[in-house]
Motif scaffolding. Structure first.
Motif, PDB file in Angstrom:
ATOM      1  N   HIS A   1      27.993  58.109  62.708  1.00  0.00           N
ATOM      2  CA  HIS A   1      26.963  57.073  62.557  1.00  0.00           C
ATOM      3  C   HIS A   1      27.119  55.947  63.586  1.00  0.00           C
ATOM      4  CE1 HIS A   1      25.461  58.857  58.817  1.00  0.00           C
ATOM      5  NE2 HIS A   1      26.729  59.074  58.506  1.00  0.00           N
TER       6      HIS A   1
ATOM      7  N   PRO B   1      18.877  64.309  63.522  1.00  0.00           N
ATOM      8  CA  PRO B   1      19.080  64.841  62.170  1.00  0.00           C
ATOM      9  C   PRO B   1      20.292  64.183  61.516  1.00  0.00           C
ATOM     10  CG  PRO B   1      18.730  66.611  63.762  1.00  0.00           C
ATOM     11  CD  PRO B   1      18.916  65.350  64.553  1.00  0.00           C
ATOM     12  N   SER B   2      20.304  64.182  60.203  1.00  0.00           N
ATOM     13  CA  SER B   2      21.372  63.498  59.470  1.00  0.00           C
ATOM     14  C   SER B   2      22.746  64.093  59.773  1.00  0.00           C
ATOM     15  CB  SER B   2      21.099  63.561  57.959  1.00  0.00           C
ATOM     16  OG  SER B   2      20.998  64.920  57.537  1.00  0.00           O
ATOM     17  N   PHE B   3      22.813  65.435  59.970  1.00  0.00           N
ATOM     18  CA  PHE B   3      24.125  66.041  60.236  1.00  0.00           C
ATOM     19  C   PHE B   3      24.653  65.676  61.620  1.00  0.00           C
ATOM     20  CE2 PHE B   3      21.135  69.181  61.853  1.00  0.00           C
ATOM     21  CZ  PHE B   3      21.734  69.668  63.000  1.00  0.00           C
ATOM     22  N   ILE B   4      23.724  65.404  62.557  1.00  0.00           N
ATOM     23  CA  ILE B   4      24.138  64.947  63.890  1.00  0.00           C
ATOM     24  C   ILE B   4      24.657  63.516  63.804  1.00  0.00           C
ATOM     25  CG2 ILE B   4      23.373  64.388  66.232  1.00  0.00           C
ATOM     26  CD1 ILE B   4      23.647  67.354  65.766  1.00  0.00           C
ATOM     27  N   ARG B   5      23.973  62.683  63.009  1.00  0.00           N
ATOM     28  CA  ARG B   5      24.427  61.309  62.824  1.00  0.00           C
ATOM     29  C   ARG B   5      25.817  61.293  62.184  1.00  0.00           C
ATOM     30  NH1 ARG B   5      23.626  58.112  65.591  1.00  0.00           N
ATOM     31  NH2 ARG B   5      23.928  56.373  64.143  1.00  0.00           N
ATOM     32  N   ALA B   6      26.018  62.209  61.217  1.00  0.00           N
ATOM     33  CA  ALA B   6      27.325  62.290  60.558  1.00  0.00           C
ATOM     34  C   ALA B   6      28.393  62.760  61.546  1.00  0.00           C
ATOM     35  CB  ALA B   6      27.248  63.240  59.366  1.00  0.00           C
ATOM     36  N   ALA B   7      28.024  63.746  62.375  1.00  0.00           N
ATOM     37  CA  ALA B   7      28.975  64.260  63.375  1.00  0.00           C
ATOM     38  C   ALA B   7      29.369  63.176  64.369  1.00  0.00           C
ATOM     39  CB  ALA B   7      28.384  65.451  64.109  1.00  0.00           C
TER      40      ALA B   7
END
Length: 375
Positions: free
Chosen positions: A329, A320-326
């Protein structure tokens, strides 16, 4: 505490050295050196001398933190039982009708009761902290096993077992982070209150504002007495199992507080205000230090959390995008390495502050005394 801090520094300094491959060409990274002294079965035969050293400090943490957490839990339960009994006695106790009760005696009873309730809150906190310290201690079983590559097998749950242990430690750390915030705010608040209190005290010949007196302020007024012994015996868990004796000890505590208040109403040591001012500076440092601990542990928490996220979201394409942000990236491998490196480094810095704090406090006290002499 100093031993625990020293071992923490050594453990995380060694982990940081391993993360950055410091002295990578030395015997510390050669599993063949370990094999000269003991032949482990596979995959433990890949254990290097550096990992052996790390594991020793991890086993120390396993034992010491587990014992410390267990003692905090049991001692807290005992103290809560004691406080509960004393509060019940305090509620039942009545003034002697034949004796005129002074204002100081009324205030003394209030302060004693407040101290009991305050100590009850401290015991409850100690219980919860103890539970989380114990949990963190147990998690070091898997961390030490990982140093021997045991988590590469399915003996104790494998890598999943290691991640679960790390997750438990992270959850426990959340509770400790909350108390770090609370301690920092309380220390800064107390520093401010002490400064204001010292200013008011320096302007008066005697202390008569007993109506606004709290347990905390009573401690400030009494701590510098050469013969001062805290009347609040329950803070050390000192009480008999006999209700009659406990009641007498409560009366004795109230009498000690009332006597001190009577003395303060007549005269206050001129140096007392200066002493409280010095202590306010110490508490200000303690508050700033606690905020420093908070920052370091937040970064460590974030770093180790990245390792957990990488395990549960191994497919980079479906993250998910929020995991990538966490994970900033970064590729999973880089995020895992960076998170672990940040956590280890933050926990290398923390014990340096712990060990250096007494020197800073000593310096603050000495500088204050020099100013007094100059003045």
């Amino acid at each position: 505490m100093s031993t625990q801090a020293i071992v923490q520094f050594v453990r995380n300094a060694l982990c940081t050295a391993k993360n950055f491959n410091i002295l990578g060409n030395t015997f510390l990274y050669d599993p063949n050196v370990t094999a000269r002294y003991y032949k482990f079965p596979s995959p433990m035969d890949q254990t290097t001398p550096l990992e052996i050293l790390i594991s020793i400090t991890q086993i120390y943490a396993l034992v010491s933190l587990s014992i410390a957490g267990y003692k905090m839990i049991t001692n807290s339960i005992k103290k809560l039982q004691l406080i509960s009994r004393l509060v019940s006695l305090q509620v039942e106790r009545k003034y002697d009708d034949a004796k005129k009760v002074s204002k100081n005696e009324v205030v003394a009873r209030r302060i004693v009761t407040e101290s009991l309730l305050q100590e009850s809150d401290a015991a409850i906190r100690s219980f919860f902290v103890g539970v989380n310290v114990f949990a963190i201690g147990i998690s070091f079983f898997w961390l030490s096993a990982n140093s021997y590559h045991i988590t590469s097998t399915d003996w104790i749950g494998g890598v999943a077992g290691l991640i679960h242990a790390l997750t438990v430690a992270e959850i426990a750390l959340v509770v400790l982070l909350y108390y770090m915030v609370k301690d920092a705010r309380d220390a800064m608040r107390q520093s401010k209150d002490m400064r204001e209190f010292a200013v008011r005290l320096s302007e008066s010949k005697g202390f008569s504002d007993v109506d606004g007196l709290t347990v905390e302020k009573f401690g400030w007024l009494s701590a510098d007495d050469n013969d001062y012994t805290s009347p609040f015996f329950w803070t050390n868990g000192d009480a008999s199992s006999d209700a009659a004796t406990d009641s007498k000890m409560l009366t004795k505590a109230e009498d000690a507080v009332a006597t001190k208040l009577t003395k303060l109403a007549k005269t206050v040591d001129p140096q007392l205000a200066e002493s409280i001012l010095v202590k306010s500076e110490v508490f200000r440092f303690v508050g700033l230090r606690e905020y420093g601990y908070l920052v370091l542990n937040l970064l460590a928490f974030y770093g180790y959390a990245a390792c957990i996220l990488v395990y549960y979201f191994q497919n980079e394409e479906t993250q998910p995008s929020f995991i990538r942000a966490a994970l900033l990236h970064l590729p999973n491998a880089d995020a895992d390495w960076l998170g672990n490196a940040v956590g280890d480094f933050m926990w290398t810095v923390e014990p340096i502050i712990i060990l250096g704090s007494p020197l800073v406090v000593q310096s603050i006290t000495k500088n204050a005394k020099k100013k007094e002499k100059i003045a």
